[in-house]
Design an enzyme around this catalytic site. Structure first.
Site, mmCIF file in Angstrom:
data_model
loop_
_atom_site.group_PDB
_atom_site.id
_atom_site.type_symbol
_atom_site.label_atom_id
_atom_site.label_comp_id
_atom_site.label_asym_id
_atom_site.label_seq_id
_atom_site.Cartn_x
_atom_site.Cartn_y
_atom_site.Cartn_z
ATOM 1 C CE LYS A 1 -1.798 1.662 4.012
ATOM 2 N NZ LYS A 1 -2.027 3.063 4.381
ATOM 3 C CG ASN A 2 2.503 2.751 3.546
ATOM 4 O OD1 ASN A 2 1.329 3.069 3.372
ATOM 5 N ND2 ASN A 2 3.035 2.588 4.743
ATOM 6 N NE ARG B 1 -1.305 12.908 8.462
ATOM 7 C CZ ARG B 1 -0.178 13.212 7.894
ATOM 8 N NH1 ARG B 1 0.444 12.334 7.157
ATOM 9 N NH2 ARG B 1 0.371 14.392 8.036
ATOM 10 C CB CYS C 1 -3.455 11.537 12.163
ATOM 11 S SG CYS C 1 -2.922 9.858 12.092
ATOM 12 N NE ARG D 1 0.951 10.322 10.301
ATOM 13 C CZ ARG D 1 0.566 9.232 9.657
ATOM 14 N NH1 ARG D 1 -0.589 8.692 9.933
ATOM 15 N NH2 ARG D 1 1.321 8.693 8.728
ATOM 16 N N PRO D 2 2.477 16.670 11.169
ATOM 17 C CG PRO D 2 4.337 17.871 11.904
ATOM 18 C CD PRO D 2 3.512 16.658 12.205
ATOM 19 C CB VAL D 3 2.448 18.333 5.569
ATOM 20 C CG1 VAL D 3 1.744 17.000 5.609
ATOM 21 C CG2 VAL D 3 1.456 19.476 5.676
ATOM 22 C CG ASP D 4 7.118 20.732 9.491
ATOM 23 O OD1 ASP D 4 6.542 19.639 9.627
ATOM 24 O OD2 ASP D 4 8.250 20.964 9.959
ATOM 25 C CG ASP E 1 3.489 1.562 9.581
ATOM 26 O OD1 ASP E 1 3.080 2.384 10.419
ATOM 27 O OD2 ASP E 1 3.547 1.815 8.360
ATOM 28 C CB ILE F 1 7.926 7.119 14.436
ATOM 29 C CG1 ILE F 1 9.144 6.190 14.259
ATOM 30 C CG2 ILE F 1 7.629 7.884 13.143
ATOM 31 C CD1 ILE F 1 10.387 6.821 13.721
ATOM 32 N NE ARG G 1 -7.162 4.322 5.946
ATOM 33 C CZ ARG G 1 -6.529 5.325 6.529
ATOM 34 N NH1 ARG G 1 -6.907 5.738 7.705
ATOM 35 N NH2 ARG G 1 -5.499 5.903 5.921
#
Ligand code: UD1
Length: 417
Positions: free
Chosen positions: A22-23, A93, A117, A122-125, A305, A327, A397
């Protein structure tokens, strides 16, 4: 709403085939935005998240066709609507991965901010800073990232944290930028390598994927390609952890053992006998597993994970194990549910001390996120009596036909309404 009913106590025996990752499939699907030509992907797992990504791409004007044998064909002749709406980004996300490709292809993008989340902030900076370093202007308005760039320019970008999707985002954007981009402190995950492999097949010039320094020389255009998605190392690890907990002997095919060193090492430490071939893994577990401690870290460290699945294993192990999560800040939600099954877990900050008990007892539990659901399935397989897991849409998912595959290994597991 669907639930999973598991009657525990049976060892696992037999053979199953691992699905595509998936990833890896998620970012790779986004590369379709970088070319007018068709992108043909095989070994794509049948998962809700990938259907969400297909829907998102279709909304932008990408033609999406499915083929037999886990195949999908994507073609972005034109990108008519470079936008990712909140409704899709909030459910997944990884939708933010369209930002870089859209900017590179269309010079503009409007992508919803993902927000919080279940497992942490879980930022996207890092995604934003990297694209800005490549010349994009990005403003946040009404919950959206509004991005523009005439043509992205190559840049030297030192990433402040190791981020998997951040690395993928910048690699895709850099593929069509003017000049050379160097990513320092890049994520080394095998999914980054698989994405680079696909991009190279499309004509991108990328070196160093799999190390922490990736160099991308931008090209004027990319072409279509055919790519087989790598095997899912987390699905593989989940089956291995299940066999280690429940006992028995299973064989996994279509796997990539070389991407699983940390997990295999820890399973051996727990007492499992493991043999690997090029694409197969056999695991045999007799008796109760020994307690093994794990600390999550970016690849090649122990995967976050896999943390929840190892907590389930520790719950019935002989001895006490420390599970440390480095993490994500809030990734112990499964501990409370495992306690409902009789696990002995004490949480101190980002470490869980799990003292193995001889037996868990079946109960009603609730899944809180994808990998948490997997840990409850593993616990259910070893618990005495029946375990009913609610909210299994989380499982759908990320696991392709989980109950069918476990059923094929002899587990008593069924989906109930
Ligand atoms: C990916 C995986 C997810 C896995 C995670 C860590 C996909 C689709 N998902 O998620 O299954 O659990 O890697 O292996 O591949 N961070 C920042 N700023 C950023 C980006 C990240 O501070 O801009 C932080 C995060 O909050 C987190 C850490 O970096 O603490 C790692 O996150 P990241 O590697 O980005 O995770 P994802 O790529 O979202």
């Amino acid at each position: 709403m669907d639930k999973l009913l598991i009657t525990g106590g049976r060892p696992l025996e037999g053979e199953v085939r691992v699905s595509g990752a998936k990833n890896a499939a998620l970012p790779i699907m986004c590369t379709a935005l970088l070319t007018e030509d068709p992108l043909k992907l095989t070994n794509v797992p049948a998962l809700m998240d990938l259907r969400t990504m297909a829907k998102l791409l279709a909304q932008m004007g990408v033609e999406v066709g499915t083929q037999s044998d886990c195949g999908i064909e994507l073609r972005a002749r034109a990108v008519t609507n470079p936008e990712a709406p909140y409704e899709l980004v909030k459910t997944m996300r990884a939708s933010v991965l369209v930002l870089g490709p859209l900017l590179a292809r269309c010079g503009q993008a409007r992508v919803s901010l993902p927000g919080g989340c279940a497992i942490g902030a879980r930022p996207v900076d890092q995604h934003i800073k990297g694209l800005q370093a490549m010349g994009a202007t990005i403003s946040i308005e009404h919950g959206f990232m509004n991005a523009r760039a005439e043509r992205l320019r190559g840049a030297r970008i030192a990433m402040e944290v190791v981020t998997v999707t951040g690395t993928e985002q910048l690699m895709m954007a850099a593929a069509l930028a003017e000049g050379t981009t160097v990513l320092e402190n890049a994520a080394r995950e095998p999914e980054v390598v698989d994405l680079a492999r696909c991009l190279r097949m499309m004509g991108a010039k990328i070196e160093g994927a799999g190390s922490d320094l990736i160099r991308i020389e931008g090209v004027g255009s990319l072409a279509g390609a055919e790519h087989r998605v790598m095997p899912d190392r987390i699905e593989t690890g989940t089956f291995l952890a299940a066999a280690a907990a429940a006992g028995g002997r299973i064989r996994l095919t279509g796997a990539a053992p070389d991407t699983l060193a940390a997990t295999l090492g820890k399973l051996r430490e727990a007492g499992a006998r493991i043999q690997t071939g090029d694409s197969t893994i056999e695991i045999e577990m007799a008796g109760r597993p020994a307690a093994v401690s794990v600390t999550t870290a970016p690849y090649p460290g122990f995967a976050t994970d896999m943390q929840a699945q190892f907590m389930a294993l520790a719950a019935i192990a002989d001895g006490a194990a420390q599970i440390t999560e480095t993490i994500f800040e809030n990734r112990f939600m499964h501990a409370l549910e495992l306690q409902r099954l009789g696990a002995d877990i004490a949480i101190h900050g980002n470490t869980a001390v799990v003292t193995g008990v001889e037996r868990l007892q079946g109960a009603k539990v609730m899944a809180t996120d994808l990998r948490a659901s997997a840990s409850l399935v593993i616990a259910g397989l070893v618990a005495q009596g029946r375990t009913l897991i609610d909210r299994i849409y989380h499982l759908d998912r990320g696991y392709d036909a989980l109950e069918r595959k476990l059923g094929a290994l002899g587990a008593r597991i069924e989906r109930v309404h």
